[in-house]
Design an enzyme around this catalytic site. Structure first.
Site, PDB file in Angstrom:
ATOM      1  N   ARG A   1       0.856  -1.176   0.000  1.00 59.59           N
ATOM      2  CA  ARG A   1       0.000   0.000   0.000  1.00 59.59           C
ATOM      3  C   ARG A   1       0.895   1.230   0.000  1.00 59.59           C
ATOM      4  O   ARG A   1       2.003   1.204   0.559  1.00 59.59           O
ATOM      5  CB  ARG A   1      -0.902   0.020   1.233  1.00 59.59           C
TER       6      ARG A   1
ATOM      7  N   LYS B   1      -2.242  -2.893   7.975  1.00 59.30           N
ATOM      8  CA  LYS B   1      -3.384  -2.416   8.750  1.00 59.30           C
ATOM      9  C   LYS B   1      -3.452  -3.153  10.086  1.00 59.30           C
ATOM     10  O   LYS B   1      -3.122  -4.328  10.182  1.00 59.30           O
ATOM     11  CB  LYS B   1      -4.678  -2.641   7.962  1.00 59.30           C
TER      12      LYS B   1
ATOM     13  N   HIS C   1      -2.731   2.277  -5.857  1.00 61.50           N
ATOM     14  CA  HIS C   1      -3.465   1.035  -5.639  1.00 61.50           C
ATOM     15  C   HIS C   1      -3.588   0.227  -6.928  1.00 61.50           C
ATOM     16  O   HIS C   1      -3.744  -0.994  -6.879  1.00 61.50           O
ATOM     17  CB  HIS C   1      -4.849   1.337  -5.060  1.00 61.50           C
TER      18      HIS C   1
ATOM     19  N   ARG D   1      -0.817  -2.063  -6.919  1.00 64.90           N
ATOM     20  CA  ARG D   1      -1.089  -3.172  -5.985  1.00 64.90           C
ATOM     21  C   ARG D   1      -2.017  -4.193  -6.637  1.00 64.90           C
ATOM     22  O   ARG D   1      -1.791  -5.413  -6.545  1.00 64.90           O
ATOM     23  CB  ARG D   1      -1.709  -2.596  -4.709  1.00 64.90           C
TER      24      ARG D   1
ATOM     25  N   HIS E   1      -3.697  -9.360   3.563  1.00 61.05           N
ATOM     26  CA  HIS E   1      -5.130  -9.482   3.829  1.00 61.05           C
ATOM     27  C   HIS E   1      -5.336 -10.434   5.008  1.00 61.05           C
ATOM     28  O   HIS E   1      -4.740 -11.517   5.043  1.00 61.05           O
ATOM     29  CB  HIS E   1      -5.867 -10.036   2.610  1.00 61.05           C
TER      30      HIS E   1
ATOM     31  N   TYR F   1      -9.541 -11.059  -6.715  1.00 63.51           N
ATOM     32  CA  TYR F   1      -8.558 -11.114  -7.785  1.00 63.51           C
ATOM     33  C   TYR F   1      -8.711 -12.356  -8.639  1.00 63.51           C
ATOM     34  O   TYR F   1      -8.360 -12.357  -9.818  1.00 63.51           O
ATOM     35  CB  TYR F   1      -7.141 -11.034  -7.205  1.00 63.51           C
TER      36      TYR F   1
END
Length: 303
Positions: free
Chosen positions: A148, A172, A246, A249, A272, A281
């Site tokens: 990110r 995150k 992004h 990414r 994730h 994806y």
């Protein structure tokens, strides 16, 4: 506006920051959403969360109609989080949001650039400009690691192991992950560190001394600065408005799956917490396979 309600919201946001480790940007979005909710409750005469009933939640949800479905869904997520927290703290006796269906957000497939466009984008950084070495290192890094943009600009020089070609990314929720760095990205970063960064670092204040990506004044490159870099490079190759950090990414993940990587590996590389997030994806890849089949198989059009 009720002081009690303001206190409850503030306590919840502090919990999200300290206990959940949400990013500054996510917290800012939650704060805006809950401020909107507080205004609505004040208009309805609700001075405390215990005064709110399910009809109020339905009315608030209806007030969000007409805007973007994604924004409404995010706002309702913030409201549901507040009420669940209130229940866990004993401020209320029931979660009035538990039976309210959130807005349905249309599935949006990530936009990945074809490899040819990625190559053109990266080649466009090979120009004779003062910051070109940094720009190439940044873009090569983003595409090589799937990081990110917030993770990339937060990096310090010591976070990259140039011998092992790996980097530690802070994702995150404060979750760290170790990600390989490709040889092209390593070479671009080495060039930047040797030929340009020392010059930029001489302008840096002490607090930015360890930052990997520096701006022209020697400060840490910001998210906005990284967007500006990519926007300028994209404009050179006719991709203005079509590329964001992004996008790189998304391209990283899609190209890995196209190349045969399994979804669990891609999940780990992207950071994730759930494979469900990564599975979008696979939809992109299946659509691409379908397209190739339709144009390549001799009986596809007659099937």
């Amino acid at each position: 506006m009720s002081d009690e309600l303001e206190y409850r919201v503030k306590t919840h946001l502090e919990h999200l920051s300290v206990e959940r480790g949400l990013s500054t940007n996510t917290l800012a979005a939650y704060r805006r959403d809950l401020a909107r909710y507080r205004v609505f409750l004040d208009t309805c005469g609700r001075a405390n969360l215990s005064d709110v009933d399910r009809s109020d939640i339905g009315a608030f949800l209806a007030s969000l109609q007409g805007g973007a479905a994604s924004s409404a869904a995010r706002t309702m997520s913030a409201v549901r989080g507040l009420h669940r927290f209130a229940l866990s703290e004993g401020w209320v006796g029931v979660d009035v949001t538990d039976e309210v269906a959130p807005p349905q957000v249309p599935l949006r497939l990530p936009k990945a650039l074809p490899l040819d466009d990625i190559e053109r984008l990266l080649a466009a950084t090979e120009i004779d400009e003062p910051l070109a070495l940094r720009d190439r290192a940044l873009l090569e890094f983003l595409y090589s690691t799937g990081a990110r943009v917030s993770e990339a600009v937060a990096l310090d020089v010591d976070d990259i192991d140039r011998e092992d070609r790996t980097v530690i990314l802070d994702g995150k929720g404060g979750k760290q992950r170790l990600v390989p760095v490709g040889s092209y990205a390593c070479r671009a970063i080495d060039d930047y560190l040797v030929r340009l960064r020392p010059e930029l670092a001489r302008k840096a204040r002490s607090g930015n001394a360890g930052a990997l990506f520096l701006n022209a004044r020697g400060g840490r490159l910001t998210r906005q600065g990284a967007w500006t870099v990519l926007g300028a490079v994209a404009e050179r190759v006719g991709l203005a408005g079509k590329v964001s950090p992004h996008t790189l990414r998304h391209s990283f993940a899609t190209h890995l799956l196209d190349g045969g990587a399994d979804i669990r590996t891609v999940q780990e590389l992207l950071g994730h917490s759930s494979a469900t997030t990564t599975q979008i994806y696979t939809r992109v890849t299946v659509d691409r396979l379908r397209e190739v089949y339709a144009t390549s198989h001799p009986r596809a059009l007659n099937g």
